[in-house]
Design a protein around this motif. Structure first.
Motif, PDB file in Angstrom:
ATOM      1  N   ALA A   1       0.798  -1.226   0.000  1.00  0.00           N
ATOM      2  CA  ALA A   1       0.000   0.000   0.000  1.00  0.00           C
ATOM      3  C   ALA A   1       0.830   1.276   0.000  1.00  0.00           C
ATOM      4  O   ALA A   1       0.381   2.306  -0.503  1.00  0.00           O
ATOM      5  N   GLU A   2       2.034   1.241   0.585  1.00  0.00           N
ATOM      6  CA  GLU A   2       2.824   2.467   0.737  1.00  0.00           C
ATOM      7  C   GLU A   2       4.251   2.240   0.242  1.00  0.00           C
ATOM      8  O   GLU A   2       5.074   1.660   0.940  1.00  0.00           O
ATOM      9  N   PRO A   3       4.557   2.706  -0.970  1.00  0.00           N
ATOM     10  CA  PRO A   3       5.903   2.490  -1.517  1.00  0.00           C
ATOM     11  C   PRO A   3       6.974   3.384  -0.892  1.00  0.00           C
ATOM     12  O   PRO A   3       8.163   3.073  -0.997  1.00  0.00           O
ATOM     13  N   ASP A   4       6.570   4.483  -0.258  1.00  0.00           N
ATOM     14  CA  ASP A   4       7.528   5.423   0.329  1.00  0.00           C
ATOM     15  C   ASP A   4       7.979   4.909   1.694  1.00  0.00           C
ATOM     16  O   ASP A   4       7.174   4.794   2.624  1.00  0.00           O
ATOM     17  N   LEU A   5       9.264   4.595   1.826  1.00  0.00           N
ATOM     18  CA  LEU A   5       9.772   4.015   3.070  1.00  0.00           C
ATOM     19  C   LEU A   5       9.549   4.937   4.259  1.00  0.00           C
ATOM     20  O   LEU A   5       9.154   4.483   5.341  1.00  0.00           O
ATOM     21  N   ARG A   6       9.785   6.220   4.097  1.00  0.00           N
ATOM     22  CA  ARG A   6       9.619   7.149   5.220  1.00  0.00           C
ATOM     23  C   ARG A   6       8.170   7.161   5.709  1.00  0.00           C
ATOM     24  O   ARG A   6       7.908   7.127   6.918  1.00  0.00           O
ATOM     25  N   LYS A   7       7.240   7.201   4.789  1.00  0.00           N
ATOM     26  CA  LYS A   7       5.829   7.191   5.181  1.00  0.00           C
ATOM     27  C   LYS A   7       5.438   5.850   5.794  1.00  0.00           C
ATOM     28  O   LYS A   7       4.606   5.788   6.702  1.00  0.00           O
ATOM     29  N   ARG A   8       6.053   4.790   5.295  1.00  0.00           N
ATOM     30  CA  ARG A   8       5.762   3.464   5.838  1.00  0.00           C
ATOM     31  C   ARG A   8       6.270   3.353   7.276  1.00  0.00           C
ATOM     32  O   ARG A   8       5.602   2.766   8.138  1.00  0.00           O
ATOM     33  N   ILE A   9       7.435   3.910   7.550  1.00  0.00           N
ATOM     34  CA  ILE A   9       7.963   3.919   8.917  1.00  0.00           C
ATOM     35  C   ILE A   9       6.992   4.639   9.850  1.00  0.00           C
ATOM     36  O   ILE A   9       6.662   4.152  10.941  1.00  0.00           O
ATOM     37  N   ALA A  10       6.510   5.805   9.414  1.00  0.00           N
ATOM     38  CA  ALA A  10       5.588   6.579  10.248  1.00  0.00           C
ATOM     39  C   ALA A  10       4.278   5.830  10.466  1.00  0.00           C
ATOM     40  O   ALA A  10       3.749   5.786  11.586  1.00  0.00           O
ATOM     41  N   ALA A  11       3.748   5.234   9.408  1.00  0.00           N
ATOM     42  CA  ALA A  11       2.472   4.527   9.518  1.00  0.00           C
ATOM     43  C   ALA A  11       2.584   3.325  10.445  1.00  0.00           C
ATOM     44  O   ALA A  11       1.702   3.075  11.281  1.00  0.00           O
ATOM     45  N   ILE A  12       3.668   2.578  10.320  1.00  0.00           N
ATOM     46  CA  ILE A  12       3.861   1.402  11.168  1.00  0.00           C
ATOM     47  C   ILE A  12       4.099   1.824  12.611  1.00  0.00           C
ATOM     48  O   ILE A  12       3.540   1.236  13.545  1.00  0.00           O
ATOM     49  N   GLY A  13       4.911   2.853  12.818  1.00  0.00           N
ATOM     50  CA  GLY A  13       5.150   3.329  14.173  1.00  0.00           C
ATOM     51  C   GLY A  13       3.867   3.774  14.851  1.00  0.00           C
ATOM     52  O   GLY A  13       3.627   3.475  16.029  1.00  0.00           O
ATOM     53  N   ARG A  14       3.021   4.478  14.108  1.00  0.00           N
ATOM     54  CA  ARG A  14       1.763   4.961  14.686  1.00  0.00           C
ATOM     55  C   ARG A  14       0.796   3.826  14.986  1.00  0.00           C
ATOM     56  O   ARG A  14      -0.051   3.965  15.877  1.00  0.00           O
ATOM     57  N   ARG A  15       0.910   2.715  14.285  1.00  0.00           N
ATOM     58  CA  ARG A  15       0.043   1.575  14.581  1.00  0.00           C
ATOM     59  C   ARG A  15       0.460   0.871  15.868  1.00  0.00           C
ATOM     60  O   ARG A  15      -0.140  -0.134  16.254  1.00  0.00           O
ATOM     61  N   ASN A  16       1.471   1.404  16.540  1.00  0.00           N
ATOM     62  CA  ASN A  16       1.849   0.882  17.857  1.00  0.00           C
ATOM     63  C   ASN A  16       1.636   1.907  18.966  1.00  0.00           C
ATOM     64  O   ASN A  16       2.063   1.674  20.105  1.00  0.00           O
ATOM     65  N   ILE A  17       1.015   3.040  18.661  1.00  0.00           N
ATOM     66  CA  ILE A  17       0.708   3.997  19.724  1.00  0.00           C
ATOM     67  C   ILE A  17      -0.198   3.312  20.750  1.00  0.00           C
ATOM     68  O   ILE A  17      -1.180   2.664  20.400  1.00  0.00           O
ATOM     69  N   GLY A  18       0.166   3.441  22.009  1.00  0.00           N
ATOM     70  CA  GLY A  18      -0.554   2.754  23.077  1.00  0.00           C
ATOM     71  C   GLY A  18       0.093   1.453  23.509  1.00  0.00           C
ATOM     72  O   GLY A  18      -0.316   0.859  24.515  1.00  0.00           O
ATOM     73  N   GLN A  19       1.109   0.995  22.776  1.00  0.00           N
ATOM     74  CA  GLN A  19       1.803  -0.241  23.163  1.00  0.00           C
ATOM     75  C   GLN A  19       2.430  -0.074  24.545  1.00  0.00           C
ATOM     76  O   GLN A  19       3.139   0.893  24.797  1.00  0.00           O
ATOM     77  N   PRO A  20       2.199  -0.997  25.473  1.00  0.00           N
ATOM     78  CA  PRO A  20       2.764  -0.865  26.819  1.00  0.00           C
ATOM     79  C   PRO A  20       4.294  -0.844  26.801  1.00  0.00           C
ATOM     80  O   PRO A  20       4.929  -1.537  26.002  1.00  0.00           O
ATOM     81  N   TYR A  21       4.845  -0.038  27.692  1.00  0.00           N
ATOM     82  CA  TYR A  21       6.295   0.081  27.832  1.00  0.00           C
ATOM     83  C   TYR A  21       6.795  -0.951  28.832  1.00  0.00           C
ATOM     84  O   TYR A  21       6.222  -1.131  29.907  1.00  0.00           O
ATOM     85  N   LYS A  22       7.880  -1.620  28.469  1.00  0.00           N
ATOM     86  CA  LYS A  22       8.517  -2.577  29.373  1.00  0.00           C
ATOM     87  C   LYS A  22      10.008  -2.553  29.098  1.00  0.00           C
ATOM     88  O   LYS A  22      10.439  -2.768  27.961  1.00  0.00           O
ATOM     89  N   LEU A  23      10.790  -2.294  30.114  1.00  0.00           N
ATOM     90  CA  LEU A  23      12.229  -2.135  29.935  1.00  0.00           C
ATOM     91  C   LEU A  23      12.929  -3.490  29.906  1.00  0.00           C
ATOM     92  O   LEU A  23      12.563  -4.414  30.637  1.00  0.00           O
ATOM     93  N   ASN A  24      13.940  -3.591  29.039  1.00  0.00           N
ATOM     94  CA  ASN A  24      14.798  -4.782  28.968  1.00  0.00           C
ATOM     95  C   ASN A  24      13.985  -6.056  28.757  1.00  0.00           C
ATOM     96  O   ASN A  24      13.981  -6.958  29.591  1.00  0.00           O
ATOM     97  N   LEU A  25      13.326  -6.151  27.623  1.00  0.00           N
ATOM     98  CA  LEU A  25      12.427  -7.285  27.410  1.00  0.00           C
ATOM     99  C   LEU A  25      12.885  -8.252  26.332  1.00  0.00           C
ATOM    100  O   LEU A  25      12.225  -9.266  26.100  1.00  0.00           O
ATOM    101  N   LEU A  26      14.020  -7.988  25.663  1.00  0.00           N
ATOM    102  CA  LEU A  26      14.509  -8.906  24.640  1.00  0.00           C
ATOM    103  C   LEU A  26      15.851  -9.509  25.025  1.00  0.00           C
ATOM    104  O   LEU A  26      16.647  -8.904  25.734  1.00  0.00           O
ATOM    105  N   GLY A  27      16.085 -10.716  24.524  1.00  0.00           N
ATOM    106  CA  GLY A  27      17.357 -11.399  24.720  1.00  0.00           C
ATOM    107  C   GLY A  27      17.657 -12.275  23.527  1.00  0.00           C
ATOM    108  O   GLY A  27      17.318 -11.929  22.391  1.00  0.00           O
TER     109      GLY A  27
END
Length: 276
Positions: free
Chosen positions: A40-66
């Motif tokens: 749907a979105e060929p522009d990488l910059r716009k795709r980054i913004a759209a994907i990032g915004r689809r995570n607004i509200g995601q709970p914050y948790k520190l140090n969660l990957l290994g």
């Protein structure tokens, strides 16, 4: 049908039509979302913004990957949809925007998280300035200038004390450029959507990057700061983030690094994964 029943049905249909945020998705749903964004979105910059915004509200948790299950020094996984810290949010957003499927996303995520894409706690990009920024020069270019600070990085000590892993790694000294707060505020409007902002703070007398986020544009073309910070992923004016940070006692805010998204990005191949 009664009026109350009609209202309840309309509300249910409206809720059903509301698209899920990424943190509410299963991996299968996220994979389909990634593929649709690529179509749907060929522009990488716009795709980054759209994907990032689809995570607004995601709970914050520190140090969660290994590295689990590849390594057993902890039981932390190699990706997370349900929660994020600031770097996990940025890494997942970039990896999804650069990919067309779940499988490509997961591979790209590890290429971003580890030096040369070689999975292991010792090869993970722990230090933003000398690990992450350096390993991901194919993705972003540090455009900071104005002031500088010295870094003394002892990775062997860090791995031993934080992860109980023994490695013989030489100590590294470097000088890092950054923008003091006033200069960063003046230059923030020159950044483009998809660029990265790194927050430089003073901790125990040492300057270091302590937080990261992404630049997005609002409907009026104004730059905003999109980032994961307790309690959840949010989008806000850059000056609001600075004011809130400076209002905290002993905040240590020194300035920022600005990293610009490269114009022509080719994700490099990963180095061979060594046999344990």
């Amino acid at each position: 049908m009664s009026f109350l029943a009609s209202v309840m049905l309309a509300a249910a249909l409206g809720a059903a039509a509301e698209p899920k945020q990424i943190y509410q998705m299963t991996p299968q749903e996220a994979g389909a979302f990634i593929a649709e964004q690529r179509r749907a979105e060929p522009d990488l910059r716009k795709r980054i913004a759209a994907i990032g915004r689809r995570n607004i509200g995601q709970p914050y948790k520190l140090n969660l990957l290994g590295e689990f299950p590849y390594e057993l020094h902890d039981t932390l996984p190699m990706y997370s949809l349900e929660a994020s810290d600031c770097l996990v949010f940025a890494e997942h957003t970039y990896a999804m925007a650069l990919s067309g499927s779940w499988e490509e996303f997961f591979w790209t995520l590890q290429r971003i998280r580890y030096k040369d894409g070689v999975i292991g706690v010792a090869s993970r990009n722990h230090y933003m300035e000398v690990d992450w920024n350096t390993s991901n020069r194919w993705l972003l270019t540090d455009a900071s200038n104005g002031a500088s600070y010295a870094m003394h990085v002892d990775r062997a000590l860090f791995l031993k004390t934080q992860h109980h892993v023994q490695r013989d790694i030489p100590v590294q000294d470097s000088v890092q450029a950054y923008l003091p707060v006033a200069q960063a505020m003046a230059q923030f409007s020159t950044l483009d959507e998809g660029d990265m902002v790194e927050v430089v703070s003073v901790r125990k007398g040492q300057h270091m990057v302590t937080h990261v986020g992404l630049v997005v544009l609002d409907t009026q073309g104004q730059r905003r700061f999109l980032h994961s910070s307790a309690p959840q992923v949010r989008e806000e004016p850059f000056e609001d983030f600075i004011a809130r940070t400076q209002a905290r006692a002993s905040n240590g805010l020194a300035g920022f690094k600005f990293l610009r998204l490269n114009d022509h990005i080719v994700v490099p191949p990963a180095a061979p994964q060594p046999r344990p």
